[in-house]
Scaffold this active site. Structure first.
Site, PDB file in Angstrom:
ATOM      1  CE1 TYR A  19      32.366  69.531  53.983  1.00 22.74           C
ATOM      2  CE2 TYR A  19      32.845  68.421  56.409  1.00 22.74           C
ATOM      3  CZ  TYR A  19      31.940  69.581  55.643  1.00 22.74           C
ATOM      4  OH  TYR A  19      31.586  70.370  56.122  1.00 22.74           O
ATOM      5  CG  HIS A  23      26.752  71.254  53.732  1.00 16.58           C
ATOM      6  ND1 HIS A  23      27.112  70.362  53.887  1.00 16.58           N
ATOM      7  CD2 HIS A  23      27.095  72.183  54.214  1.00 16.58           C
ATOM      8  CE1 HIS A  23      28.307  70.146  53.638  1.00 16.58           C
ATOM      9  NE2 HIS A  23      28.738  71.311  54.173  1.00 16.58           N
TER      10      HIS A  23
HETATM   11  N1  LIG Z   1      30.037  73.438  56.529  1.00 15.81           N
HETATM   12  C1  LIG Z   1      30.308  73.594  55.495  1.00 15.81           C
HETATM   13  O1  LIG Z   1      30.686  74.309  54.343  1.00 15.81           O
HETATM   14  C2  LIG Z   1      31.775  73.600  55.570  1.00 15.81           C
HETATM   15  C3  LIG Z   1      32.920  74.000  54.661  1.00 15.81           C
HETATM   16  C4  LIG Z   1      34.114  74.210  54.708  1.00 15.81           C
HETATM   17  C5  LIG Z   1      34.399  73.399  56.346  1.00 15.81           C
HETATM   18  N2  LIG Z   1      33.440  73.017  56.470  1.00 15.81           N
HETATM   19  C6  LIG Z   1      34.334  72.540  58.352  1.00 15.81           C
HETATM   20  O2  LIG Z   1      35.262  73.369  58.302  1.00 15.81           O
HETATM   21  C7  LIG Z   1      36.403  72.444  59.161  1.00 15.81           C
HETATM   22  C8  LIG Z   1      37.548  73.746  59.127  1.00 15.81           C
HETATM   23  O3  LIG Z   1      37.946  74.179  57.380  1.00 15.81           O
HETATM   24  P1  LIG Z   1      39.099  73.224  56.289  1.00 15.81           P
HETATM   25  O4  LIG Z   1      39.021  72.155  56.625  1.00 15.81           O
HETATM   26  O5  LIG Z   1      39.366  74.180  55.761  1.00 15.81           O
HETATM   27  O6  LIG Z   1      40.030  74.021  57.736  1.00 15.81           O
HETATM   28  P2  LIG Z   1      41.825  75.369  57.695  1.00 15.81           P
HETATM   29  O7  LIG Z   1      41.932  75.136  59.097  1.00 15.81           O
HETATM   30  O8  LIG Z   1      41.541  76.131  57.131  1.00 15.81           O
HETATM   31  O9  LIG Z   1      42.281  74.012  56.503  1.00 15.81           O
HETATM   32  C9  LIG Z   1      42.193  72.978  56.981  1.00 15.81           C
HETATM   33  C10 LIG Z   1      44.071  73.516  56.705  1.00 15.81           C
HETATM   34  O10 LIG Z   1      45.000  73.739  57.112  1.00 15.81           O
HETATM   35  C11 LIG Z   1      45.850  73.484  57.091  1.00 15.81           C
HETATM   36  N3  LIG Z   1      46.501  72.770  58.403  1.00 15.81           N
HETATM   37  C12 LIG Z   1      45.315  72.952  59.883  1.00 15.81           C
HETATM   38  N4  LIG Z   1      46.203  72.867  61.238  1.00 15.81           N
HETATM   39  C13 LIG Z   1      47.857  73.210  60.940  1.00 15.81           C
HETATM   40  C14 LIG Z   1      49.210  73.869  60.973  1.00 15.81           C
HETATM   41  N5  LIG Z   1      49.164  73.232  62.650  1.00 15.81           N
HETATM   42  N6  LIG Z   1      50.139  74.447  60.505  1.00 15.81           N
HETATM   43  C15 LIG Z   1      49.951  74.132  59.007  1.00 15.81           C
HETATM   44  N7  LIG Z   1      48.846  73.949  58.646  1.00 15.81           N
HETATM   45  C16 LIG Z   1      47.536  73.103  58.809  1.00 15.81           C
HETATM   46  C17 LIG Z   1      46.111  71.790  56.532  1.00 15.81           C
HETATM   47  O11 LIG Z   1      45.752  71.922  55.421  1.00 15.81           O
HETATM   48  P3  LIG Z   1      47.730  70.814  54.465  1.00 15.81           P
HETATM   49  O12 LIG Z   1      46.623  69.792  54.791  1.00 15.81           O
HETATM   50  O13 LIG Z   1      47.512  71.678  52.984  1.00 15.81           O
HETATM   51  O14 LIG Z   1      48.250  70.600  54.644  1.00 15.81           O
HETATM   52  C18 LIG Z   1      44.128  71.505  56.258  1.00 15.81           C
HETATM   53  O15 LIG Z   1      43.942  70.870  55.402  1.00 15.81           O
HETATM   54  C19 LIG Z   1      36.563  71.050  58.261  1.00 15.81           C
HETATM   55  O16 LIG Z   1      37.339  70.223  58.329  1.00 15.81           O
HETATM   56  C20 LIG Z   1      34.570  71.198  57.591  1.00 15.81           C
HETATM   57  O17 LIG Z   1      34.575  70.092  58.946  1.00 15.81           O
HETATM   58  C21 LIG Z   1      32.648  73.293  56.373  1.00 15.81           C
END
Ligand SMILES: NC(=O)c1ccc[n+]([C@@H]2O[C@H](COP(=O)([O-])OP(=O)(O)OC[C@H]3O[C@@H](n4cnc5c(N)ncnc54)[C@H](OP(=O)(O)O)[C@@H]3O)[C@@H](O)[C@H]2O)c1
Length: 380
Positions: free
Chosen positions: A63, A123
């Site tokens: 990341y 991962h």
């Molecule tokens: N293990 C893996 O392979 C893998 C893969 C993916 C993710 N992950 C983990 O899972 C976590 C979550 O996934 P994700 O980051 O994709 O989560 P997500 O919640 O689907 O997307 C996050 C995005 O949603 C928006 N957001 C969040 N809260 C909001 C709100 N209250 N109002 C409006 N927009 C909001 C923001 O976008 P904007 O920045 O565009 O505003 C933020 O960057 C990651 O951070 C990571 O730690 C792991």
């Protein structure tokens, strides 16, 4: 903040976890540089979330080009380390020998400035990576790392190949599995996570907002559908509540990228209990899903039967970008991704129309024609 029991353990985890993959970036004027985290803001956001009751932080080796683990290490100074469970992940695609496992784990402990990692995940697992795990004896390495105290528990994260998921769950005594789950995901995941929960494996949800697509740029029909409910919830709250409505879900990770999002999610998660949505509200989500799905251009299920293509055209990825661009109003983002595909693999331009893909497609899609449409859409 709501808390739920974490799998087999007695640990009560906050239903909101901090995902550190989308931290705020320094504004450098030009193209955003993912490796340049706005350290001051990111640290205050993580600490504010922990002060608000979050007790689970998720990061990973790649990341922010390696800078997320470094940042998390800094954020967890001053007594914050003791308040959370810390998760990071083995970059399995970089592991070529068992010595590499030690090398990367030691590097991660160093980056995070900790003696021990609470949850260490393999991962982004799939069949191919699982072969690496079994061939190199990585599970034995993980058992040894637990004995040495470098890690406390083992889990895995998983995106694709749903048919392989149960096999993964049965293959080891996992503490947790991390899966992509949101109201637009394949509905079969509901069965899969039930199976994980029945084995007392904690279910940690990633991408609950589909990387933000379910929170922004909503088409007017969807806004209208939500506004009929008179609930005043934001689209983000609807989507997060839907995930936590499921009793099998232990917590969700939100990749919050500014303080407003942290504040909003802390508040809305306070109300997101198991079964927090009424039957009527669940029907609203069903209607929203239908509206999104009606915008799908290519009915590709992403089964990957059509690949590898003899000319390396990444067919399902291109259809994914084409569909996302139409469904979620994210044309510019999809075009930017496609530009990168073109740079690396020439995209659709490599297609020689041999048609092998069409003979393999279970949906009998006219792939060649769809690829032309996708290319046209993503380049104009
Ligand atoms: N293990 C893996 O392979 C893998 C893969 C993916 C993710 N992950 C983990 O899972 C976590 C979550 O996934 P994700 O980051 O994709 O989560 P997500 O919640 O689907 O997307 C996050 C995005 O949603 C928006 N957001 C969040 N809260 C909001 C709100 N209250 N109002 C409006 N927009 C909001 C923001 O976008 P904007 O920045 O565009 O505003 C933020 O960057 C990651 O951070 C990571 O730690 C792991």
């Amino acid at each position: 903040m709501q808390y739920r029991k974490f799998g087999k353990s007695d640990f009560k985890v906050s239903t909101l976890g901090f995902g550190c993959m989308r931290l705020p970036l320094q504004s450098t004027g030009g193209e955003p540089d993912m490796t340049k985290i706005d350290e001051t803001q990111a640290i205050s956001m993580i600490r504010h979330a922990i002060d608000g009751g979050v007790n689970y932080v998720d990061t990973a080796y790649p990341y922010h080009g390696g800078q997320s683990e470094v940042l998390v290490g800094k954020a967890l100074k001053d007594g914050y380390r003791e308040k959370v469970k810390l998760t990071t992940k083995m970059p399995i695609w970089l592991i070529k020998s068992i010595e590499d496992c030690d090398k990367y784990l030691d590097e991660q402990l160093h980056r995070l400035q900790v003696d021990s990692i609470d949850y260490y995940l393999l991962h982004a697992m799939n069949k191919e990576r699982w072969n690496t795990v079994t061939q190199l004896g990585i599970l034995k390495f993980l058992d040894k790392a637990v004995m040495e105290g470098k890690i406390k528990h083992v889990g895995f994260s998983f995106h694709e190949e749903i048919d392989f998921f149960k096999e993964m769950l049965d293959a080891y005594d996992w503490a947790l599995c991390q899966v992509q789950f949101n109201y637009m995901e394949d509905r079969r995941w509901e069965e899969e996570i039930k199976y994980a929960a029945s084995k007392d494996i904690a279910v940690v949800v990633m991408e609950p907002l589909l990387g933000g697509k379910l929170a922004a740029n909503q088409p007017d029909e969807i806004k209208a559908e939500f506004s009929k409910t008179n609930t005043n919830r934001t689209p983000a709250e609807w989507a997060l509540r839907w995930v936590l409505n499921h009793p099998e879900v232990t917590l969700l990770l939100s990749g919050m990228s500014d303080m407003e999002q942290v504040e909003e999610n802390l508040q809305s998660m306070d109300r997101a209990t198991v079964n927090n949505l009424s039957i009527e509200e669940l029907k609203t989500i069903d209607k929203v899903r239908d509206i999104y799905e009606a915008k799908t251009k290519v009915k590709c299920t992403g089964c990957n039967y059509c690949v590898p293509c003899p000319k390396n055209v990444p067919i399902p990825n291109i259809f994914g970008l084409y569909n996302e661009s139409n469904i979620y109003n994210v044309g510019e983002q999809s075009k930017a991704f496609y530009k990168r595909v073109m740079k690396a693999e020439k995209g659709v331009l490599s297609c020689i129309e041999c048609g092998i893909c069409e003979t393999k497609c279970p949906q009998k899609l006219p792939i060649i024609q769809h690829l032309k449409e996708a290319h046209e859409h993503l380049t104009t």
